[in-house]
Enzyme design. Sequence first.
Site, PDB file in Angstrom:
ATOM      1  N   LYS A  68      -0.376  -8.138  18.240  1.00 55.49           N
ATOM      2  CA  LYS A  68       0.069  -9.377  17.587  1.00 55.49           C
ATOM      3  C   LYS A  68       0.904 -10.288  18.491  1.00 55.49           C
ATOM      4  CE  LYS A  68       0.082  -7.935  12.749  1.00 55.49           C
ATOM      5  NZ  LYS A  68       0.878  -7.916  11.510  1.00 55.49           N
ATOM      6  N   ASP A 108       0.957 -13.392   7.565  1.00 57.09           N
ATOM      7  CA  ASP A 108       1.735 -12.321   6.918  1.00 57.09           C
ATOM      8  C   ASP A 108       2.841 -12.903   6.036  1.00 57.09           C
ATOM      9  OD1 ASP A 108       0.386 -10.061   7.867  1.00 57.09           O
ATOM     10  OD2 ASP A 108       1.535 -10.025   9.726  1.00 57.09           O
ATOM     11  N   GLY A 133      11.450  -4.442  11.914  1.00 52.11           N
ATOM     12  CA  GLY A 133      10.294  -4.414  12.803  1.00 52.11           C
ATOM     13  C   GLY A 133       9.485  -5.699  12.682  1.00 52.11           C
ATOM     14  N   ARG A 155      17.873   1.031   9.850  1.00 57.62           N
ATOM     15  CA  ARG A 155      18.376   2.316  10.373  1.00 57.62           C
ATOM     16  C   ARG A 155      19.038   2.131  11.734  1.00 57.62           C
ATOM     17  NH1 ARG A 155      13.913   6.719  11.914  1.00 57.62           N
ATOM     18  NH2 ARG A 155      13.281   4.941  13.195  1.00 57.62           N
ATOM     19  N   TYR A 218       1.566   0.434   1.401  1.00 56.39           N
ATOM     20  CA  TYR A 218       0.538   0.441   0.341  1.00 56.39           C
ATOM     21  C   TYR A 218      -0.231   1.761   0.254  1.00 56.39           C
ATOM     22  CZ  TYR A 218      -2.111  -1.066   4.428  1.00 56.39           C
ATOM     23  OH  TYR A 218      -2.638  -1.167   5.682  1.00 56.39           O
TER      24      TYR A 218
HETATM   25  P1  NAP Z   1       7.536  -1.464  13.121  1.00 55.18           P
HETATM   26  O1  NAP Z   1       7.604  -2.746  13.859  1.00 55.18           O
HETATM   27  O2  NAP Z   1       7.258  -0.197  13.847  1.00 55.18           O
HETATM   28  O3  NAP Z   1       8.947  -1.290  12.317  1.00 55.18           O
HETATM   29  C1  NAP Z   1       9.207  -0.110  11.586  1.00 55.18           C
HETATM   30  C2  NAP Z   1      10.487  -0.279  10.772  1.00 55.18           C
HETATM   31  O4  NAP Z   1      10.616   0.889   9.935  1.00 55.18           O
HETATM   32  C3  NAP Z   1      11.750  -0.343  11.634  1.00 55.18           C
HETATM   33  O5  NAP Z   1      12.689  -1.164  10.992  1.00 55.18           O
HETATM   34  C4  NAP Z   1      12.203   1.119  11.630  1.00 55.18           C
HETATM   35  O6  NAP Z   1      13.591   1.272  11.831  1.00 55.18           O
HETATM   36  C5  NAP Z   1      11.874   1.512  10.215  1.00 55.18           C
HETATM   37  N1  NAP Z   1      11.724   2.972  10.084  1.00 55.18           N
HETATM   38  C6  NAP Z   1      10.700   3.731  10.541  1.00 55.18           C
HETATM   39  N2  NAP Z   1      10.911   5.022  10.205  1.00 55.18           N
HETATM   40  C7  NAP Z   1      12.103   5.069   9.552  1.00 55.18           C
HETATM   41  C8  NAP Z   1      12.861   6.118   8.944  1.00 55.18           C
HETATM   42  N3  NAP Z   1      12.438   7.395   8.970  1.00 55.18           N
HETATM   43  N4  NAP Z   1      14.030   5.806   8.336  1.00 55.18           N
HETATM   44  C9  NAP Z   1      14.452   4.511   8.284  1.00 55.18           C
HETATM   45  N5  NAP Z   1      13.776   3.471   8.841  1.00 55.18           N
HETATM   46  C10 NAP Z   1      12.630   3.749   9.461  1.00 55.18           C
HETATM   47  O7  NAP Z   1       6.427  -1.516  11.947  1.00 55.18           O
HETATM   48  P2  NAP Z   1       5.927  -2.820  11.140  1.00 55.18           P
HETATM   49  O8  NAP Z   1       4.751  -3.391  11.838  1.00 55.18           O
HETATM   50  O9  NAP Z   1       7.092  -3.681  10.824  1.00 55.18           O
HETATM   51  O10 NAP Z   1       5.359  -2.129   9.792  1.00 55.18           O
HETATM   52  C11 NAP Z   1       6.227  -1.470   8.880  1.00 55.18           C
HETATM   53  C12 NAP Z   1       5.438  -0.996   7.652  1.00 55.18           C
HETATM   54  O11 NAP Z   1       4.912  -2.126   6.963  1.00 55.18           O
HETATM   55  C13 NAP Z   1       4.229  -0.096   7.968  1.00 55.18           C
HETATM   56  O12 NAP Z   1       4.192   0.918   6.998  1.00 55.18           O
HETATM   57  C14 NAP Z   1       3.044  -1.028   7.807  1.00 55.18           C
HETATM   58  O13 NAP Z   1       1.866  -0.327   7.389  1.00 55.18           O
HETATM   59  C15 NAP Z   1       3.534  -1.932   6.684  1.00 55.18           C
HETATM   60  N6  NAP Z   1       2.899  -3.268   6.685  1.00 55.18           N
HETATM   61  C16 NAP Z   1       2.308  -3.688   5.529  1.00 55.18           C
HETATM   62  C17 NAP Z   1       1.734  -4.937   5.470  1.00 55.18           C
HETATM   63  C18 NAP Z   1       1.096  -5.420   4.195  1.00 55.18           C
HETATM   64  O14 NAP Z   1       0.377  -6.426   4.220  1.00 55.18           O
HETATM   65  N7  NAP Z   1       1.335  -4.773   3.065  1.00 55.18           N
HETATM   66  C19 NAP Z   1       1.769  -5.779   6.598  1.00 55.18           C
HETATM   67  C20 NAP Z   1       2.390  -5.315   7.772  1.00 55.18           C
HETATM   68  C21 NAP Z   1       2.957  -4.048   7.801  1.00 55.18           C
HETATM   69  P3  NAP Z   1      14.222   1.445  13.316  1.00 55.18           P
HETATM   70  O15 NAP Z   1      14.439   0.052  13.833  1.00 55.18           O
HETATM   71  O16 NAP Z   1      15.472   2.171  13.064  1.00 55.18           O
HETATM   72  O17 NAP Z   1      13.215   2.219  14.128  1.00 55.18           O
END
Ligand code: NAP
Length: 277
Positions: A68, A108, A133, A155, A218
Amino acid sequence: MINGHTQLFGIIGNPVEHSLSPAMHNAAFAELGMNGVYIPMRPADLAEGFRGLRSLGFIGVSVTVPFKVAIMEFLDAVDPVARNIGAVNTLLFERDGDHCRCTGYNTDWLGSNQALGEELQLAGATVLILGAGGAARAVGFGLIEAGASVFIANRTEAKGRALAAQLRCPFVPTDQLAELRADALINTTSVGMAPHADALPIRAELLPRFAVVMDIVYAPLTTRLLREAAACGCRTVDGLQMLQYQGAAQFSLWTGREAPHRVMRQALVSELRSRLP
Ligand code: NAP
């Protein structure tokens, strides 16, 4: 029927096999009787993959993790909103004879705003975002665009504070969450995602203070967070709503047609159900 007139669409990511977007977009083409196909692609090399999309005549392409941000350097133009967010999830190829111009967009934030906006008037609302993230960036930026006040909790404090500084909003340390009151909570962390579906991103006793709780995870469709929130009397929004609305925005951008929302949602739900135990 795929033939010489079939219009090409798809998604690039790595991994990409898990993506639900092919089911959603292909269902929309079928519903509207359009001769289009949407396929998942995993480029071994992003620069070569992008050149391929351009030369093979693709019209619209979704971009997912980990491309992205990296994709932006290859584009002829980046929409100002996507530029502000710092990430592109949608490519539009426009051709005029031999000339092809590719513009990057981000849908998004449109998806998350539309999903939450069904339960809450965003202008003037207060929203706590869990996570810092890529998804949190788009969600936070969108909410601020819509006139909401945002709080960030994460976190890893340094990452949370950095995002809060970029969005010019307060960061709330985890041990101070109990003091915060907000209209809505959005979980943008991956906490609660299968196979760790028992995990909760916030203490359950804090949930009654939010009128609306939205989870962008989801899989499963009804996360533990949404179950506990509903039990507390909160209105809930599941993660497929955001996915569907960001996809609908892509579909309209690529085709100039209104997206068939009901059919896209049904396709997402049935594809998800076919994969989960
Ligand atoms: P990312 O950039 O890797 O960010 C992950 C986030 O989750 C960070 O803030 C991380 O915290 C936190 N995290 C991960 N494991 C954790 C834990 N065990 N305890 C507390 N915090 C934790 O990922 P992303 O691209 O933002 O995506 C995040 C989620 O959103 C994924 O599940 C993805 O599938 C979903 N998503 C859904 C949609 C939709 O359209 N519904 C769109 C995009 C993403 P730290 O900073 O502390 O590591």
